[in-house]
Design a protein around this motif. Sequence first.
Motif, short mmCIF file in Angstrom:
data_model
loop_
_atom_site.label_atom_id
_atom_site.label_comp_id
_atom_site.label_asym_id
_atom_site.label_seq_id
_atom_site.Cartn_x
_atom_site.Cartn_y
_atom_site.Cartn_z
N VAL A 51 0.88 -1.17 0.00
CA VAL A 51 0.00 0.00 0.00
C VAL A 51 0.92 1.22 0.00
N THR A 52 0.85 1.98 -1.07
CA THR A 52 1.76 3.11 -1.28
C THR A 52 1.14 4.42 -0.78
N PRO A 53 1.94 5.47 -0.69
CA PRO A 53 1.38 6.77 -0.35
C PRO A 53 0.29 7.23 -1.33
N ILE A 54 0.43 6.90 -2.61
CA ILE A 54 -0.61 7.24 -3.60
C ILE A 54 -1.90 6.50 -3.26
N ASP A 55 -1.79 5.25 -2.84
CA ASP A 55 -2.98 4.49 -2.43
C ASP A 55 -3.69 5.19 -1.28
N ARG A 56 -2.93 5.68 -0.32
CA ARG A 56 -3.52 6.38 0.82
C ARG A 56 -4.15 7.70 0.37
N ALA A 81 -9.28 9.28 -8.87
CA ALA A 81 -8.09 9.18 -9.73
C ALA A 81 -7.73 10.54 -10.32
N LYS A 82 -8.74 11.29 -10.76
CA LYS A 82 -8.49 12.62 -11.34
C LYS A 82 -7.98 13.60 -10.28
N ALA A 83 -8.53 13.52 -9.07
CA ALA A 83 -8.11 14.42 -8.00
C ALA A 83 -6.66 14.19 -7.61
N VAL A 84 -6.22 12.94 -7.64
CA VAL A 84 -4.86 12.60 -7.22
C VAL A 84 -3.88 12.66 -8.39
N GLY A 86 -4.31 14.03 -11.67
CA GLY A 86 -4.34 15.10 -12.66
C GLY A 86 -4.44 14.54 -14.07
N GLU A 87 -3.54 14.99 -14.94
CA GLU A 87 -3.54 14.56 -16.35
C GLU A 87 -3.29 13.06 -16.52
N GLU A 88 -2.63 12.45 -15.55
CA GLU A 88 -2.28 11.02 -15.63
C GLU A 88 -3.29 10.15 -14.88
N TRP A 89 -4.52 10.62 -14.75
CA TRP A 89 -5.50 9.94 -13.93
C TRP A 89 -5.86 8.54 -14.39
N ARG A 90 -5.79 8.27 -15.68
CA ARG A 90 -6.18 6.94 -16.17
C ARG A 90 -5.32 5.83 -15.57
N GLU A 91 -4.05 6.15 -15.32
CA GLU A 91 -3.14 5.16 -14.70
C GLU A 91 -3.57 4.81 -13.28
N LEU A 92 -4.38 5.66 -12.67
CA LEU A 92 -4.78 5.45 -11.29
C LEU A 92 -6.16 4.82 -11.14
N GLU A 94 -7.22 1.57 -11.64
CA GLU A 94 -7.20 0.33 -10.86
C GLU A 94 -6.76 0.60 -9.42
N PRO A 95 -5.75 1.45 -9.18
CA PRO A 95 -5.45 1.78 -7.78
C PRO A 95 -6.64 2.42 -7.05
N ALA A 96 -7.46 3.22 -7.75
CA ALA A 96 -8.64 3.82 -7.12
C ALA A 96 -9.66 2.74 -6.77
N ARG A 97 -9.81 1.76 -7.64
CA ARG A 97 -10.72 0.65 -7.33
C ARG A 97 -10.19 -0.16 -6.14
N ARG A 98 -8.87 -0.38 -6.09
CA ARG A 98 -8.28 -1.07 -4.94
C ARG A 98 -8.53 -0.28 -3.65
N ALA A 99 -8.37 1.04 -3.73
CA ALA A 99 -8.61 1.89 -2.56
C ALA A 99 -10.06 1.75 -2.10
N ALA A 100 -10.99 1.73 -3.04
CA ALA A 100 -12.40 1.57 -2.69
C ALA A 100 -12.64 0.21 -2.02
N ARG A 101 -12.00 -0.84 -2.54
CA ARG A 101 -12.17 -2.17 -1.92
C ARG A 101 -11.62 -2.20 -0.50
N ARG A 102 -10.49 -1.52 -0.26
CA ARG A 102 -9.95 -1.47 1.10
C ARG A 102 -10.91 -0.72 2.03
N LEU A 103 -11.54 0.34 1.52
CA LEU A 103 -12.50 1.09 2.33
C LEU A 103 -13.76 0.27 2.60
N VAL A 104 -14.14 -0.59 1.65
CA VAL A 104 -15.26 -1.51 1.89
C VAL A 104 -14.88 -2.44 3.04
N ALA A 105 -13.67 -2.98 3.00
CA ALA A 105 -13.21 -3.90 4.05
C ALA A 105 -13.20 -3.22 5.41
#
Length: 141
Positions: A51-56, A81-84, A86-92, A94-105
């Motif tokens: 879990v990286t700082p970007i994930d947090r 993903a867009k908030a974190v 910016g222009e490279e949001w598409r790369e984020l 799957e990490p955003a979906r992972r973050a959501a799953r952790r918040l579900v847990a």
Amino acid sequence: MGRARRGSDAAEPRHPKICASCGRTMEYRARWAANWDAVKYCSDACRRRGVTPIDRELEASIRQTLASRAASSSMCPSEAAKAVGGEEWRELMEPARRAARRLVAAGEVEITQGGRVVDPSTAKGPIRIRRSPASGATMEA
């Protein structure tokens, strides 16, 4: 006729766990028998990623976005993903979906499709994130 199981295989089934990285449910596997209580990740990829700082940041962005909206509102993971990113949001995405799953847990949010709550471990396609009724009326970042 089958043989009776011995040792740890005969023990009660072990409870499922949530992967610390991707947030998916992990079922007990015999290869983890010796250290099931210490298992944190579902795969070598999740172990390497952790879990990286970007994930947090993505988790915080989800919390902030939902906190700024009506309790019944939902959001798309792309908003975090867009908030974190910016222009490279598409790369984020799957990490955003992972973050959501952790918040579900953690019991903070629910993941929905078509307005219905779905299992985050098996959800495919577009999802929405909304506050969990159990999380209370307010969310803090």
